[in-house]
Design an enzyme around this catalytic site. Sequence first.
Site, PDB file in Angstrom:
ATOM      1  N   GLN A 237       0.813  -1.206   0.000  1.00 24.52           N
ATOM      2  CA  GLN A 237       0.000   0.000   0.000  1.00 24.52           C
ATOM      3  C   GLN A 237       0.850   1.262   0.000  1.00 24.52           C
ATOM      4  O   GLN A 237       2.077   1.210   0.124  1.00 24.52           O
ATOM      5  CB  GLN A 237      -0.928  -0.011   1.217  1.00 24.52           C
ATOM      6  CG  GLN A 237      -0.204  -0.157   2.542  1.00 24.52           C
ATOM      7  CD  GLN A 237      -1.149  -0.435   3.700  1.00 24.52           C
ATOM      8  OE1 GLN A 237      -1.252   0.355   4.630  1.00 24.52           O
ATOM      9  NE2 GLN A 237      -1.837  -1.587   3.636  1.00 24.52           N
TER      10      GLN A 237
ATOM     11  N   HIS B 216       4.842   0.397   0.897  1.00 21.10           N
ATOM     12  CA  HIS B 216       5.263  -0.383   2.056  1.00 21.10           C
ATOM     13  C   HIS B 216       4.265  -1.488   2.388  1.00 21.10           C
ATOM     14  O   HIS B 216       3.133  -1.471   1.929  1.00 21.10           O
ATOM     15  CB  HIS B 216       5.409   0.534   3.277  1.00 21.10           C
ATOM     16  CG  HIS B 216       4.125   1.196   3.668  1.00 21.10           C
ATOM     17  ND1 HIS B 216       3.711   2.393   3.131  1.00 21.10           N
ATOM     18  CD2 HIS B 216       3.130   0.831   4.541  1.00 21.10           C
ATOM     19  CE1 HIS B 216       2.548   2.753   3.652  1.00 21.10           C
ATOM     20  NE2 HIS B 216       2.171   1.811   4.502  1.00 21.10           N
TER      21      HIS B 216
ATOM     22  N   GLU C 215       4.108   8.196   8.696  1.00 22.17           N
ATOM     23  CA  GLU C 215       4.078   7.330   9.868  1.00 22.17           C
ATOM     24  C   GLU C 215       5.451   6.749  10.165  1.00 22.17           C
ATOM     25  O   GLU C 215       6.397   6.909   9.381  1.00 22.17           O
ATOM     26  CB  GLU C 215       3.076   6.190   9.648  1.00 22.17           C
ATOM     27  CG  GLU C 215       3.380   5.318   8.447  1.00 22.17           C
ATOM     28  CD  GLU C 215       2.233   4.356   8.100  1.00 22.17           C
ATOM     29  OE1 GLU C 215       1.158   4.459   8.711  1.00 22.17           O
ATOM     30  OE2 GLU C 215       2.437   3.508   7.228  1.00 22.17           O
TER      31      GLU C 215
ATOM     32  N   ARG D  88      -4.603   0.726  -1.460  1.00 21.80           N
ATOM     33  CA  ARG D  88      -4.154  -0.664  -1.510  1.00 21.80           C
ATOM     34  C   ARG D  88      -3.745  -0.990  -2.935  1.00 21.80           C
ATOM     35  O   ARG D  88      -4.540  -0.925  -3.869  1.00 21.80           O
ATOM     36  CB  ARG D  88      -5.289  -1.578  -1.042  1.00 21.80           C
ATOM     37  CG  ARG D  88      -4.867  -2.977  -0.656  1.00 21.80           C
ATOM     38  CD  ARG D  88      -6.042  -3.776  -0.116  1.00 21.80           C
ATOM     39  NE  ARG D  88      -6.541  -3.262   1.147  1.00 21.80           N
ATOM     40  CZ  ARG D  88      -7.775  -2.822   1.336  1.00 21.80           C
ATOM     41  NH1 ARG D  88      -8.648  -2.841   0.345  1.00 21.80           N
ATOM     42  NH2 ARG D  88      -8.147  -2.378   2.510  1.00 21.80           N
TER      43      ARG D  88
ATOM     44  N   HIS E 294       0.296   5.769   1.087  1.00 20.81           N
ATOM     45  CA  HIS E 294      -0.575   6.812   1.617  1.00 20.81           C
ATOM     46  C   HIS E 294      -0.304   8.141   0.915  1.00 20.81           C
ATOM     47  O   HIS E 294       0.850   8.445   0.594  1.00 20.81           O
ATOM     48  CB  HIS E 294      -0.355   6.993   3.118  1.00 20.81           C
ATOM     49  CG  HIS E 294      -0.469   5.729   3.906  1.00 20.81           C
ATOM     50  ND1 HIS E 294      -1.612   4.970   3.904  1.00 20.81           N
ATOM     51  CD2 HIS E 294       0.420   5.092   4.702  1.00 20.81           C
ATOM     52  CE1 HIS E 294      -1.426   3.910   4.691  1.00 20.81           C
ATOM     53  NE2 HIS E 294      -0.200   3.969   5.177  1.00 20.81           N
TER      54      HIS E 294
END
Length: 324
Positions: free
Chosen positions: A101, A178, A120, A198, A103
């Site tokens: 996936q 990642h 993150e 995804r 972001h």
Amino acid sequence: MLYPLKFKTIFKDKIWGGQKIKTILNKDFSPLPNCGETWEISGVKSDVSVVANGILAGVSLADLLSKEKGKLIGKKNYERFGNEFPLLIKFIDANDDLSIQVHPDDELAEKRHRSKGKTEMWYVIQADKNAALISGFNQEIDKKEYLKKFNAGEINDILNKEQVAAGDVFFLPAGRVHTIGKGLLIAEIQQTSDVTYRIYDFDRVDDKGNKRELHVEEALDAIDFTYHDEYKTKYQATKNQPIELVDCPYFTTNVLDYTKEVVKDYNNLDSFVIHICVEGNYILKYGVEEIPVQTGDCILIPATIDQVLLKTNSGFKILESYIK
């Protein structure tokens, strides 16, 4: 009066979840058969945390922030984020590989979803033998070559896969492809966002025989194709002093691996502080109040608290996060 806050754990059933949330982090997720994620401190509108301790027990984080504003998260943070708590704290148990996936960053997430992006970091709490994860690409690549590999079913050939061990740290800025691999228990600190694209899900199906939705086209605009020589965060593990792991505009995280008591002075910090206990136990003392903390607990220390004492007999390891 504000005080160090614990919250009720939010349990998430995932197709790839396992039992480590219960066996290692001591959290009972019954009646779920497995648990893939817990959300420990969340301001996400669909899953807002609720205070579990003290006179504020039962109050939602959203309501508390709306009332206390900068007293809770810091004056500068409140000016920047308003009534949205800026971080989401999770534990993730991957009993199987998560989907590959990516972001979006703030700009793309705002344009498409009226949301923040998602930068993150991961801290590996426990790793089975030969457990691995994916972070970034293993070669120089552009969008054209990426699509060629993707359409040929060869996306795994261009991704950077690394075997990992407990204590390993990965910083994942928005845009980095990642996935967390089978056999890993991870603490995740991220921007408050639940937007995920995804890319590939290993052709898995749910209990009704349905494949999960993919976001191949959406992901193309989000992916950062930059190749890096190193993706794992390098740091020197040292006892009894704070060691910085990540420092970015969205959060700063240190690891505190202590065998003795320590006074944490936050007088010069205009921010809330979050403690994520990843090993051991301690007593957090604030004034006359003493709060027991063990592996798997997360504590939110409001911005108005200048100092806390951490007392221990057996030692502890915590992740300490805040926003500069």
